[in-house]
Design an enzyme around this catalytic site. Structure first.
Site, PDB file in Angstrom:
ATOM      1  N   ASP A   1       0.741  -1.273  -0.064  1.00 65.69           N
ATOM      2  CA  ASP A   1       0.080  -0.045  -0.121  1.00 65.69           C
ATOM      3  C   ASP A   1       0.937   1.170  -0.038  1.00 65.69           C
ATOM      4  O   ASP A   1       1.905   1.143   0.653  1.00 65.69           O
ATOM      5  CB  ASP A   1      -0.862   0.019   1.085  1.00 65.69           C
TER       6      ASP A   1
ATOM      7  N   ASN B   1     -10.928  -2.442  -5.412  1.00 65.85           N
ATOM      8  CA  ASN B   1     -10.311  -1.511  -6.083  1.00 65.85           C
ATOM      9  C   ASN B   1     -11.024  -1.341  -7.420  1.00 65.85           C
ATOM     10  O   ASN B   1     -10.743  -0.509  -8.428  1.00 65.85           O
ATOM     11  CB  ASN B   1      -8.735  -1.983  -6.199  1.00 65.85           C
TER      12      ASN B   1
END
Ligand code: IPE
Ligand code: IPE
Ligand code: MG
Length: 249
Positions: free
Chosen positions: A21, A69
């Site tokens: 991330d 996502n």
């Protein structure tokens, strides 16, 4: 002394999972588009795979794209997919050379045919690799996976292949996409966020969690070694007392 020197090679985690991330923030800090961060992120993937394989880790799972996502702007999603195909194309020969087999978990039906075909091709080409299994979680979410597993178990019961009484933790584990993979012993998340984001909820039940402020594109081999060294300092009690653990060791 480097972090690598601190690692006890006889007590390596068998499976390390990573939530990669911070690509967007990394790019933003440099006044660049998010996708620039994703491109840099591929370099960190390469370093991490190398570090894990060189140490002798047997399973490395990388969270590359979550079900959630898909809700990002179309432009970012399609750029990520292109990047995925390019990276797979570029890295296939290295995976073969280093005897690393590729496995993908997730809802592959949502991927384009091109991406899917590339993945299947690379999985086939690398299938002989026995040094390490690289598991890429793509279009993956744990709640999707658990729901699918429930459906599979329900069908087995309905068709008379399984009795209700036979359903237990093992049945559940065997019905997940990770059925042939041991649970992660160590889970690393970069970028300072301290959450799981729908990743391997069932499998992480007793995993040691490691959070680092480093943004994913800045993550390198030493960071990986540091996480492993930190993992080795922890006492894993699995519900028992510290004294019980000491008695058995
Ligand atoms: C991780 O970086 C990569 C993916 C989720 C595909 P992000 O894109 O989430 O970066 P941040 O969290 O916005 O910085
Ligand atoms: C988690 O990162 C998913 C991946 C790394 C692929 P996100 O950036 O999507 O997570 P949230 O939305 O901040 O929890
Ligand atoms: Mg993020």
């Amino acid at each position: 002394m480097t972090f690598k020197d601190q690692i006890d090679m006889s007590r390596l985690p068998g499976h390390v999972a990573v939530i990669m991330d911070g690509n967007g923030r990394w790019a933003h800090k440099r006044g660049r588009e998010r996708i620039f961060g994703h491109h840099q992120g591929v370099k960190a993937v390469r370093k991490t795979v190398e570090a894990a394989a060189e140490l002798g880790i047997k399973f490395l799972t990388l969270y590359a794209f979550s079900t959630e996502n898909w809700n990002r702007p179309d432009e970012e999603v399609s750029a990520l997919m292109d990047l995925m195909v390019d990276s797979i194309n570029n890295e296939t020969h290295t995976l073969v050379e280093k005897q690393i087999s590729l496995m993908v978990i997730g809802d592959l039906s949502r991927l384009s045919e091109n991406v899917r075909n590339r993945l299947f091709e690379t999985m086939k080409i690398t299938s002989e690799g026995t040094r390490m299994t690289l598991v890429v979680a793509l279009s993956y979410s744990s709640r999707w996976e658990i729901s699918e597993a429930c459906r599979r178990i329900a069908v087995a019961v309905k068709e008379g292949r399984l009795n209700l009484e036979e359903i237990n933790e093992q049945t559940m584990s065997d019905s997940l996409t990770t059925s042939h993979i041991p649970d992660p012993e160590l889970m690393i998340r970069t970028s300072g966020e301290k959450r799981i984001s729908n990743f391997l909820l069932w499998q992480l039940a007793y995993t040691e969690l490691y959070f680092t402020e480093k943004l994913w594109p800045d993550f390198g081999k030493e960071d990986f070694y540091k996480a492993v060294a930190d993992f080795q300092k922890r006492e894993r009690r699995y519900g028992k007392t510290s004294e019980q653990i000491a008695e058995n060791s």
